[in-house]
Design a protein around this motif. Structure first.
Motif, PDB file in Angstrom:
ATOM      1  N   PRO A  57      38.086  50.797  49.669  1.00 54.88           N
ATOM      2  CA  PRO A  57      38.430  50.426  48.294  1.00 54.88           C
ATOM      3  C   PRO A  57      37.537  49.257  47.874  1.00 54.88           C
ATOM      4  CG  PRO A  57      40.098  49.597  49.824  1.00 54.88           C
ATOM      5  CD  PRO A  57      39.113  50.364  50.643  1.00 54.88           C
ATOM      6  N   ARG A  66      39.599  50.723  40.811  1.00 58.85           N
ATOM      7  CA  ARG A  66      40.336  50.952  39.569  1.00 58.85           C
ATOM      8  C   ARG A  66      39.336  51.073  38.426  1.00 58.85           C
ATOM      9  NH1 ARG A  66      42.121  48.473  35.137  1.00 58.85           N
ATOM     10  NH2 ARG A  66      41.050  46.548  35.633  1.00 58.85           N
ATOM     11  N   ARG A  67      38.298  50.187  38.438  1.00 63.60           N
ATOM     12  CA  ARG A  67      37.413  50.152  37.282  1.00 63.60           C
ATOM     13  C   ARG A  67      35.949  49.825  37.582  1.00 63.60           C
ATOM     14  NH1 ARG A  67      38.599  50.688  32.173  1.00 63.60           N
ATOM     15  NH2 ARG A  67      37.315  49.703  30.566  1.00 63.60           N
ATOM     16  N   HIS A 122      45.959  51.455  52.555  1.00 60.22           N
ATOM     17  CA  HIS A 122      46.836  52.572  52.165  1.00 60.22           C
ATOM     18  C   HIS A 122      46.404  53.841  52.899  1.00 60.22           C
ATOM     19  CE1 HIS A 122      46.824  49.919  48.425  1.00 60.22           C
ATOM     20  NE2 HIS A 122      48.009  49.772  48.983  1.00 60.22           N
TER      21      HIS A 122
HETATM   22  C1  LIG Z   1      42.273  42.285  46.554  1.00 57.00           C
HETATM   23  C2  LIG Z   1      41.920  43.421  45.627  1.00 57.00           C
HETATM   24  C3  LIG Z   1      40.745  43.349  44.899  1.00 57.00           C
HETATM   25  C4  LIG Z   1      40.394  44.387  44.029  1.00 57.00           C
HETATM   26  N1  LIG Z   1      39.212  44.302  43.325  1.00 57.00           N
HETATM   27  C5  LIG Z   1      38.851  45.309  42.514  1.00 57.00           C
HETATM   28  C6  LIG Z   1      37.616  45.252  41.810  1.00 57.00           C
HETATM   29  O1  LIG Z   1      36.805  44.331  41.936  1.00 57.00           O
HETATM   30  N2  LIG Z   1      37.312  46.282  40.969  1.00 57.00           N
HETATM   31  C7  LIG Z   1      38.172  47.339  40.790  1.00 57.00           C
HETATM   32  O2  LIG Z   1      37.851  48.206  40.007  1.00 57.00           O
HETATM   33  N3  LIG Z   1      39.329  47.447  41.474  1.00 57.00           N
HETATM   34  C8  LIG Z   1      39.687  46.456  42.340  1.00 57.00           C
HETATM   35  N4  LIG Z   1      40.851  46.561  43.065  1.00 57.00           N
HETATM   36  C9  LIG Z   1      41.637  47.808  42.970  1.00 57.00           C
HETATM   37  C10 LIG Z   1      41.297  48.816  44.093  1.00 57.00           C
HETATM   38  O3  LIG Z   1      39.943  48.834  44.388  1.00 57.00           O
HETATM   39  C11 LIG Z   1      41.685  50.230  43.673  1.00 57.00           C
HETATM   40  O4  LIG Z   1      43.025  50.276  43.277  1.00 57.00           O
HETATM   41  C12 LIG Z   1      41.411  51.239  44.771  1.00 57.00           C
HETATM   42  O5  LIG Z   1      41.253  52.503  44.210  1.00 57.00           O
HETATM   43  C13 LIG Z   1      42.520  51.279  45.814  1.00 57.00           C
HETATM   44  O6  LIG Z   1      42.172  52.209  46.834  1.00 57.00           O
HETATM   45  P1  LIG Z   1      43.188  52.556  48.032  1.00 57.00           P
HETATM   46  O7  LIG Z   1      44.372  53.237  47.424  1.00 57.00           O
HETATM   47  O8  LIG Z   1      42.430  53.458  48.945  1.00 57.00           O
HETATM   48  O9  LIG Z   1      43.527  51.259  48.688  1.00 57.00           O
HETATM   49  C14 LIG Z   1      41.228  45.526  43.917  1.00 57.00           C
HETATM   50  C15 LIG Z   1      42.409  45.600  44.678  1.00 57.00           C
HETATM   51  C16 LIG Z   1      42.740  44.566  45.531  1.00 57.00           C
HETATM   52  C17 LIG Z   1      44.023  44.666  46.341  1.00 57.00           C
END
Ligand SMILES: Cc1cc2nc3c(=O)[nH]c(=O)nc-3n(C[C@H](O)[C@H](O)[C@H](O)COP(=O)(O)O)c2cc1C
Length: 207
Positions: free
Chosen positions: A84, A121-122, A11
């Motif tokens: 991320p 996210r978490r 993103h």
């Molecule tokens: C394949 C995948 C795996 C993810 N695994 C995690 C995770 O292990 N823990 C978590 O908190 N969020 C996880 N997320 C959510 C992203 O880390 C989160 O939405 C992040 O802030 C997105 O950042 P961006 O907008 O820069 O891509 C995952 C998302 C994707 C697509």
């Protein structure tokens, strides 16, 4: 003085970018130039351990951002790598990119300060930070920190903007990077440079 910030998210303007932007704005306010580079959505292949970079001085695969970032690194004084969190680690793109970048062009990073930034996210942030920081360790790069671990939380950019502590951490990270760069620059002007380190010996555990 210039800092290169790498956005390893698919993103362009998502959570990772929002964190990097906050840090970059703080650096700019301290008089440090910044450039945020987006790795993009195209595949970034992994290292195939061909060893071709030893001769070429860069990765033999020239079809993604790896060598471009290597070029930009030559004139950068500091770095922030942002990813991320995917499955409690850094994402595949950043992992592949950093493997090939540091293996083929680690010389452009050595002794320059660096920071890692992750967005989740978490959960899984500290593991992801740890993974990114490992690359800096092998390149003798001073690690720049902040008032908390350098993470933000959210699924969308708007969430991250509401993560007030995360944003504060990013601003402080930017200020700490600026401070360290100014210290290094002042040192250079006094004739202080890294001491002559040795790199000749490489052993493994069986001989
Ligand atoms: C394949 C995948 C795996 C993810 N695994 C995690 C995770 O292990 N823990 C978590 O908190 N969020 C996880 N997320 C959510 C992203 O880390 C989160 O939405 C992040 O802030 C997105 O950042 P961006 O907008 O820069 O891509 C995952 C998302 C994707 C697509």
């Amino acid at each position: 003085m210039k800092v290169l910030l790498i956005n390893g998210s698919p993103h362009e303007n998502g959570c990772t970018y929002t964190a990097l932007r906050e840090a970059a704005d703080a650096m700019e306010a301290c008089g440090v130039d910044t450039e945020i580079v987006w790795v993009g959505k195209a595949p970034v292949r992994g290292c195939i351990a061909c060893g071709g970079c030893r001769k070429a001085g860069k990765c033999v695969f020239d079809d993604d951002m790896t060598n471009r970032i290597g070029e930009l690194a030559q004139t950068a004084d500091g770095f922030v790598f942002g990813s991320p969190v995917y499955y409690a680690g850094l994402n595949g793109t950043v992992s592949s990119l950093m493997d090939r970048l540091f293996y083929s062009q680690g010389r452009h990073f050595r002794h320059k300060p660096a920071a890692a930034v992750v967005s989740a996210r978490r959960a899984g942030t500290t593991t992801a930070l740890d993974e990114i920081q490992k690359y800096f360790g092998l390149c003798e790069m001073p690690l720049v920190n902040s008032s908390y671990w350098t993470m933000v939380h959210g699924s969308k950019a708007e969430d991250v903007r509401m993560d007030e502590e995360g944003m504060q951490v990013m601003r402080n990270l930017g200020r700490n990077m600026a401070w360290l760069l100014k210290c290094i620059e002042a040192g250079k002007q006094q004739g202080i440079a890294p001491e002559g380190n040795e790199y000749g010996v490489r052993t493994n555990f069986i001989r």
